[in-house]
Design a protein around this motif. Structure first.
Motif, PDB file in Angstrom:
ATOM      1  N   GLU A  10     -27.766  21.143  -2.225  1.00  0.00           N
ATOM      2  CA  GLU A  10     -27.409  22.486  -2.664  1.00  0.00           C
ATOM      3  C   GLU A  10     -28.593  23.197  -3.322  1.00  0.00           C
ATOM      4  O   GLU A  10     -28.901  24.324  -2.975  1.00  0.00           O
ATOM      5  CB  GLU A  10     -26.208  22.420  -3.603  1.00  0.00           C
ATOM      6  N   MET A  25     -19.213  22.334   1.199  1.00  0.00           N
ATOM      7  CA  MET A  25     -20.527  22.504   1.811  1.00  0.00           C
ATOM      8  C   MET A  25     -20.813  21.371   2.795  1.00  0.00           C
ATOM      9  O   MET A  25     -21.365  21.606   3.872  1.00  0.00           O
ATOM     10  CB  MET A  25     -21.622  22.578   0.764  1.00  0.00           C
ATOM     11  N   THR A  73     -24.716  16.571  -0.991  1.00  0.00           N
ATOM     12  CA  THR A  73     -24.119  17.575  -1.867  1.00  0.00           C
ATOM     13  C   THR A  73     -23.393  16.931  -3.039  1.00  0.00           C
ATOM     14  O   THR A  73     -23.144  15.724  -3.039  1.00  0.00           O
ATOM     15  CB  THR A  73     -23.139  18.452  -1.066  1.00  0.00           C
ATOM     16  N   THR A 123     -29.994  24.666   0.243  1.00  0.00           N
ATOM     17  CA  THR A 123     -29.404  25.947   0.646  1.00  0.00           C
ATOM     18  C   THR A 123     -29.419  26.975  -0.477  1.00  0.00           C
ATOM     19  O   THR A 123     -29.086  28.127  -0.248  1.00  0.00           O
ATOM     20  CB  THR A 123     -27.948  25.751   1.092  1.00  0.00           C
ATOM     21  N   GLY A 183     -27.428  26.848  -3.029  1.00  0.00           N
ATOM     22  CA  GLY A 183     -26.063  26.954  -3.537  1.00  0.00           C
ATOM     23  C   GLY A 183     -25.042  27.370  -2.508  1.00  0.00           C
ATOM     24  O   GLY A 183     -23.934  26.881  -2.509  1.00  0.00           O
ATOM     25  N   GLY A 200     -18.997  20.851  -3.313  1.00  0.00           N
ATOM     26  CA  GLY A 200     -19.847  19.944  -2.545  1.00  0.00           C
ATOM     27  C   GLY A 200     -19.155  19.450  -1.294  1.00  0.00           C
ATOM     28  O   GLY A 200     -19.780  19.325  -0.231  1.00  0.00           O
TER      29      GLY A 200
END
Length: 125
Positions: free
Chosen positions: A37, A105, A96, A65, A67, A102
């Motif tokens: 993240e 994602m 994540t 990424t 976040g 998490g």
């Protein structure tokens, strides 16, 4: 280019940047993608996986990424996954957080990998 800053009482980003994907490569054209993240998470994973010489794994491209996964980030991830699809041992790892965001994602990263025909897995802290 995108610049993000954080402090005890402030979190924000400089205007005019274009957020896509933080990248830190252990070697040239690695087949293993490890997506976290935040950049500090990607760098921490690289440090944890470093060899006895302290160098990061040469087969891994560490990603963050920032976040979330916006359109630019999704395009960048899809392109990286597509270039590695079919390559022996290639994988997109979701590194994540072990919480609901998490998990969400990791599921999104798995969908991006699957759409490109790339193997995917989850690394939990």
């Amino acid at each position: 280019t995108h610049v993000e800053g954080r402090g005890p009482g402030w979190r924000g980003a400089l205007e005019g940047g274009d957020k896509a994907l933080f990248r830190f490569a252990g070697g040239p054209d690695p087949g293993r993608l490890a997506a976290a993240e935040a950049p500090i998470d990607a760098l921490s994973l690289a440090a944890l996986e470093a060899g006895p010489d302290g160098r990061p794994r040469r087969d891994t491209l560490y990603l963050a990424t920032g976040g979330g996964i916006g359109p630019g980030t999704e395009r960048a991830l899809a392109a990286l996954a597509a270039r590695r699809a079919g390559r022996r041992g290639a994988v997109l790892l979701a590194a994540t957080d072990d919480d609901r965001p998490g998990d969400a994602m990791a599921a999104r990263l798995g969908a991006i990998a699957a759409a490109a025909g790339l193997a995917h897995a989850r690394l939990r802290p």
